[in-house]
Design an enzyme around this catalytic site. Structure first.
Site, mmCIF file in Angstrom:
data_model
loop_
_atom_site.group_PDB
_atom_site.id
_atom_site.type_symbol
_atom_site.label_atom_id
_atom_site.label_comp_id
_atom_site.label_asym_id
_atom_site.label_seq_id
_atom_site.Cartn_x
_atom_site.Cartn_y
_atom_site.Cartn_z
ATOM 1 N N LYS A 25 5.057 47.473 -89.281
ATOM 2 C CA LYS A 25 5.134 47.867 -90.688
ATOM 3 C C LYS A 25 3.771 48.363 -91.162
ATOM 4 C CE LYS A 25 5.564 45.711 -95.257
ATOM 5 N NZ LYS A 25 5.737 44.415 -95.956
ATOM 6 N N ASP A 30 0.741 47.730 -101.252
ATOM 7 C CA ASP A 30 2.039 47.332 -101.793
ATOM 8 C C ASP A 30 1.882 46.791 -103.212
ATOM 9 O OD1 ASP A 30 4.612 46.528 -102.253
ATOM 10 O OD2 ASP A 30 4.537 44.799 -100.908
ATOM 11 N N LYS A 37 4.373 43.491 -108.677
ATOM 12 C CA LYS A 37 3.803 42.179 -108.390
ATOM 13 C C LYS A 37 2.875 41.742 -109.528
ATOM 14 C CE LYS A 37 3.419 42.940 -103.361
ATOM 15 N NZ LYS A 37 4.244 41.854 -102.837
ATOM 16 N N ASP A 48 -1.069 44.888 -96.134
ATOM 17 C CA ASP A 48 0.359 44.985 -95.831
ATOM 18 C C ASP A 48 0.639 45.951 -94.688
ATOM 19 O OD1 ASP A 48 2.805 43.844 -96.379
ATOM 20 O OD2 ASP A 48 3.401 45.372 -97.817
ATOM 21 N N ASP A 107 10.265 45.482 -104.224
ATOM 22 C CA ASP A 107 9.186 44.839 -103.470
ATOM 23 C C ASP A 107 9.651 44.393 -102.094
ATOM 24 O OD1 ASP A 107 6.587 43.995 -103.086
ATOM 25 O OD2 ASP A 107 6.890 42.035 -104.014
ATOM 26 N N GLU A 109 10.327 46.440 -99.639
ATOM 27 C CA GLU A 109 10.272 47.810 -99.123
ATOM 28 C C GLU A 109 10.024 47.873 -97.626
ATOM 29 O OE1 GLU A 109 6.309 46.650 -98.733
ATOM 30 O OE2 GLU A 109 7.662 46.248 -100.381
ATOM 31 N N ARG A 111 11.113 46.181 -95.110
ATOM 32 C CA ARG A 111 12.301 46.094 -94.252
ATOM 33 C C ARG A 111 13.072 47.416 -94.246
ATOM 34 N NH1 ARG A 111 14.391 41.097 -97.652
ATOM 35 N NH2 ARG A 111 12.119 40.873 -97.629
#
Length: 274
Positions: A25, A30, A37, A48, A107, A109, A111
């Site tokens: 990933k 993020d 967030k 991230d 949030d 995202e 996956r």
């Protein structure tokens, strides 16, 4: 910033058709998107892309060590921010595989990009097995802290081989359940699945979501949200970006013999969702 799909090939055994695919990933920052967030949880979100960094590190290490195996590194890379084209809660996303996904939380995202990368890699490269790595859920940090990576797999011999590799190099993987009934938390009235469930079993439902996009391929998922970017030194691992999991994957790939690969391929994968 336009998203990119980065594909790396390491060919250390050109006479062999066997290959492992590792996906990382690569969310470069993020914000959470429209499901924004809180400030205190946005701190450190430059990390991230920890899964992507792990894949880059793995390819570099295999090359330096001249490991006689073949490896495909796949990195879906983007940032999760807000603009006029941002996904909204309730949008329906059609994935590369054709499965539709209701956006329940912007949030969740990572996956989504991993799901498309998984389907694409399986379709284009037909690897013998796949491992994906992601700073995927805060829930895994709550469960395991910074000293363990959460290990999910649909294949017991693969899970055991990864555990053995991590123990050999002094890293820590903790096997987590792919509990099929929890998939009901991802049911959607409008699409094949939602991208997020409730707070219950957050790491498990994330792994179950990923499983839906290559259901019959030997696969393991490592949630490295705790160990990839540490708040403190621990043993040989530094504060901040740790490089953890790279050594385990080098050990796993370099020691993967025909007998182990055969056990992995002969294992009957449970594809059920209930």
């Amino acid at each position: 910033i336009e998203p990119k799909l980065i594909i790396l090939h390491y060919e250390g055994a050109t006479s062999s058709a066997k290959k492992v695919a590792c996906l990382g990933k690569g969310v470069t920052f993020d914000t959470g998107g429209l499901s924004l967030k809180p400030t205190q949880f946005m701190q450190g979100m430059k990390a991230d892309m920890g899964g992507a960094g792990t894949v880059f590190g793995l390819i570099d290490a295999l090359s330096r060590l001249q490991v006689k195996k073949n490896e495909i590194g796949v990195i879906p890379s983007t940032e999760n921010a807000i603009d006029g084209n941002s996904y909204k809660v309730g949008d329906i996303y059609t994935s590369y595989s054709g499965k539709t996904v209701e956006i329940d939380n912007t949030d969740a995202e990572g996956r989504l990009i991993l799901a498309d990368a998984r389907s694409y890699t399986a379709d284009k490269y037909s690897p013998d097995l796949m491992i994906d790595l992601a700073t995927l859920t805060g829930a895994i940090v709550v469960s395991l802290g910074e000293d363990y990576a959460g290990l999910f797999s649909n294949n017991l011999p693969l899970q055991q081989a990864l555990e053995h590799a991590s123990q050999a190099v002094g890293e820590r993987f903790w096997p987590m359940p792919l509990h099929h009934p929890f998939f009901s938390l991802l049911r959607s009235d409008f699409a094949d699945t939602k991208n997020s469930g409730s707070r219950e079993a957050g790491s498990i439902t994330a792994a179950l979501f990923l499983r839906e996009f290559i259901r019959d391929l030997p696969w393991a998922h490592l949630d490295i949200a705790g160990c990839a970017f540490r708040s403190r030194e621990s043993g040989c691992f530094p504060k901040n970006a740790s490089g953890e999991v790279v050594r385990s994957l080098v050990e796993f790939i370099s020691s993967l013999d025909e007998a182990t690969l055969q056990k992995i391929q002969e294992y009957e994968v449970d594809c059920s969702s209930s």
